[in-house]
Each structure stands twice: as structure tokens, then as C-alpha cells.
Enzyme design. Structure first.
Site, PDB file in Angstrom:
ATOM      1  N   GLY A  46      -0.275   6.371  -6.628  1.00 28.55           N
ATOM      2  CA  GLY A  46       0.990   5.653  -6.580  1.00 28.55           C
ATOM      3  C   GLY A  46       0.758   4.268  -6.014  1.00 28.55           C
ATOM      4  O   GLY A  46      -0.200   4.049  -5.272  1.00 28.55           O
ATOM      5  N   GLN A  51       2.772  -3.474  -1.965  1.00 28.04           N
ATOM      6  CA  GLN A  51       1.344  -3.387  -1.643  1.00 28.04           C
ATOM      7  C   GLN A  51       0.515  -4.468  -2.334  1.00 28.04           C
ATOM      8  O   GLN A  51      -0.602  -4.742  -1.921  1.00 28.04           O
ATOM      9  CB  GLN A  51       0.793  -2.004  -2.037  1.00 28.04           C
ATOM     10  CG  GLN A  51       1.347  -0.880  -1.171  1.00 28.04           C
ATOM     11  CD  GLN A  51       0.866   0.461  -1.652  1.00 28.04           C
ATOM     12  OE1 GLN A  51       1.438   1.038  -2.572  1.00 28.04           O
ATOM     13  NE2 GLN A  51      -0.201   0.970  -1.051  1.00 28.04           N
ATOM     14  N   CYS A  91      -3.224   6.399   1.974  1.00 25.50           N
ATOM     15  CA  CYS A  91      -2.513   5.242   1.438  1.00 25.50           C
ATOM     16  C   CYS A  91      -3.537   4.180   1.059  1.00 25.50           C
ATOM     17  O   CYS A  91      -4.457   3.917   1.830  1.00 25.50           O
ATOM     18  CB  CYS A  91      -1.555   4.705   2.497  1.00 25.50           C
ATOM     19  SG  CYS A  91      -0.696   3.213   1.984  1.00 25.50           S
ATOM     20  N   LEU A  92      -3.361   3.572  -0.101  1.00 29.30           N
ATOM     21  CA  LEU A  92      -4.296   2.518  -0.524  1.00 29.30           C
ATOM     22  C   LEU A  92      -4.272   1.337   0.439  1.00 29.30           C
ATOM     23  O   LEU A  92      -5.242   0.578   0.514  1.00 29.30           O
ATOM     24  CB  LEU A  92      -3.958   2.044  -1.944  1.00 29.30           C
ATOM     25  CG  LEU A  92      -4.145   3.093  -3.045  1.00 29.30           C
ATOM     26  CD1 LEU A  92      -3.680   2.540  -4.384  1.00 29.30           C
ATOM     27  CD2 LEU A  92      -5.592   3.557  -3.121  1.00 29.30           C
ATOM     28  N   HIS A 133       6.873   8.234  -0.431  1.00 27.85           N
ATOM     29  CA  HIS A 133       5.912   7.339   0.226  1.00 27.85           C
ATOM     30  C   HIS A 133       6.067   5.904  -0.302  1.00 27.85           C
ATOM     31  O   HIS A 133       6.085   4.951   0.476  1.00 27.85           O
ATOM     32  CB  HIS A 133       4.502   7.900  -0.054  1.00 27.85           C
ATOM     33  CG  HIS A 133       3.365   7.091   0.468  1.00 27.85           C
ATOM     34  ND1 HIS A 133       2.470   7.573   1.405  1.00 27.85           N
ATOM     35  CD2 HIS A 133       2.939   5.835   0.171  1.00 27.85           C
ATOM     36  CE1 HIS A 133       1.562   6.635   1.669  1.00 27.85           C
ATOM     37  NE2 HIS A 133       1.820   5.584   0.924  1.00 27.85           N
ATOM     38  N   GLU A 134       6.227   5.782  -1.632  1.00 21.25           N
ATOM     39  CA  GLU A 134       6.334   4.438  -2.231  1.00 21.25           C
ATOM     40  C   GLU A 134       7.671   3.772  -1.903  1.00 21.25           C
ATOM     41  O   GLU A 134       7.726   2.554  -1.703  1.00 21.25           O
ATOM     42  CB  GLU A 134       6.147   4.501  -3.753  1.00 21.25           C
ATOM     43  CG  GLU A 134       4.828   5.050  -4.232  1.00 21.25           C
ATOM     44  CD  GLU A 134       3.614   4.427  -3.602  1.00 21.25           C
ATOM     45  OE1 GLU A 134       3.697   3.292  -3.088  1.00 21.25           O
ATOM     46  OE2 GLU A 134       2.564   5.096  -3.598  1.00 21.25           O
ATOM     47  N   HIS A 137       7.376   2.171   1.278  1.00 17.43           N
ATOM     48  CA  HIS A 137       6.710   0.854   1.175  1.00 17.43           C
ATOM     49  C   HIS A 137       7.725  -0.234   0.844  1.00 17.43           C
ATOM     50  O   HIS A 137       7.682  -1.330   1.411  1.00 17.43           O
ATOM     51  CB  HIS A 137       5.654   0.863   0.066  1.00 17.43           C
ATOM     52  CG  HIS A 137       4.302   1.357   0.489  1.00 17.43           C
ATOM     53  ND1 HIS A 137       3.593   0.795   1.512  1.00 17.43           N
ATOM     54  CD2 HIS A 137       3.520   2.357   0.002  1.00 17.43           C
ATOM     55  CE1 HIS A 137       2.437   1.436   1.644  1.00 17.43           C
ATOM     56  NE2 HIS A 137       2.365   2.388   0.740  1.00 17.43           N
TER      57      HIS A 137
HETATM   58 ZN    ZN Z   1       0.871   3.783   0.487  1.00 19.10          ZN
END
Ligand code: ZN
Length: 180
Positions: A46, A51, A91-92, A133-134, A137
């Protein structure tokens, strides 16, 4: 398509609250394609526009094994949450760190697709976790915010170490959970 740079914690830009998308046009679809390329290259499931330093309410997901389930959520709204599930998250934007987070088990979402058409969906399992989660963000919130202060300090140390390893061309810790 272009691979975009992913912001990493504790970059303050990750704290920006994204504004609604006002037009689903060719430029937005190009951004969507770039976000998929970036997410796949980073082996994530995702990615939120936040991000990649675009502060618009847009996220993409693909929780499949073989890139076969790409989904786009423009201006996503979580209309209902049900149940509780605790799972490992990564998480990226927080590379190399994984921890348990409690989320709703099922959610009902409304969003626009890549053509600007409204849809609603009931999501569960990994996809439900991913979208929650997104959406966090897009609101400037990170999964490490759910952890204790002590754990968060450990996260920062770990990320610095991870960054050093990458700079030296060594692989960081192998992931135990998918990065979102
Ligand atoms: Zn993340």
C-alpha cells in the site's frame, strides 16, 4: 512511469494532513501509475500520496502475491468499522521496523476510483488493515504513533541503523510483515 521518492520517518512532511482531490484527470492518473510503480519497486502492499510528498487524499493498494489486485482509493472515507484485529505492521516510510497494531477487523469504505466514479466496499483482513494504515497517512498519522514513547525511540535508532546499512550497500533486516 516514474519511480517516486518515499519520505521516511521522522520527516515532518509525513505529518501533513492531505487535502481532498478536486479533479480525477490525466495528471492524477499519471500520479496513480507512478505510485503503483513506486510501491511495487519497494515491495509494499500500500502507498499513500503523503508518502511521496503529494498532499492529496489518494492511496493505492495491492495485497495480492503477484500484483494482480491493484486498487485505487481517491478521497477515501471509512464509513464504518467493526471488530478488532491485532497484527504485525510495517511501513515503507519506517523501513526495517515491524510491530503489532490494533485495527478494526472490517471496514466499510467509500471512495472514487481512477475514473472518478464513486464506489463503496466492505473490506476485511489485510486489505482492511492496509486501507486503515494508508488513511492514517493521509491524516498525518504513522503506525509508530500507536506505540509507547520508549518503543518509538527504539524505532528511530533502528531506522538510523537501517539507513547506515543501506548506505554501505548491505541489506537491512528482512521483513517479517508486509510494508504498507
Ligand atoms: Zn505506511
Amino acid at each position: 512511469m516514474t519511480r517516486l521518492t518515499i519520505l521516511e520517518y521522522p520527516d515532518p512532511r509525513l505529518r501533513t494532513r492531505a487535502a481532498p482531490v478536486t479533479a480525477v484527470d490525466a495528471a492524477l492518473r499519471e500520479l496513480i501509475d507512478d505510485m503503483f510503480e513506486t510501491m511495487y519497486a519497494a515491495k509494499g502492499i500500500g502507498l499513500a500520496a503523503t508518502q511521496v510528498n503529494v498532499h492529496r487524499r489518494l492511496l493505492v493498494t495491492d495485497v495480492s502475491e503477484g500484483h494482480t489486485d491493484p486498487r485505487v482509493f481517491v478521497n477515501p472515507e471509512i464509513l464504518a468499522r467493526d471488530g478488532k484485529a491485532v497484527g504485525q505492521e510495517g511501513c515503507l516510510s519506517v523501513p526495517g521496523y515491524f510491530d503489532e497494531v490494533e485495527r478494526a477487523e472490517r471496514i466499510h469504505v467509500r471512495a472514487l476510483d481512477r475514473n472518478g466514479k464513486t464506489f463503496e466496499a466492505d473490506l476485511e483482513g489485510l486489505l482492511a488493515v492496509c486501507v486503515q494504515h494508508e488513511v492514517d497517512h493521509l491524516n498525518g498519522r504513522l503506525f509508530v504513533d500507536y506505540l509507547s514513547d520508549l518503543k518509538r525511540q527504539r524505532v528511530r535508532k533502528k531506522i538510523e541503523k537501517e539507513r547506515r546499512l543501506r548506505a554501505e550497500g548491505r541489506a537491512g533486516e528482512t521483513s517479517r510483515a508486509p510494508a504498507i
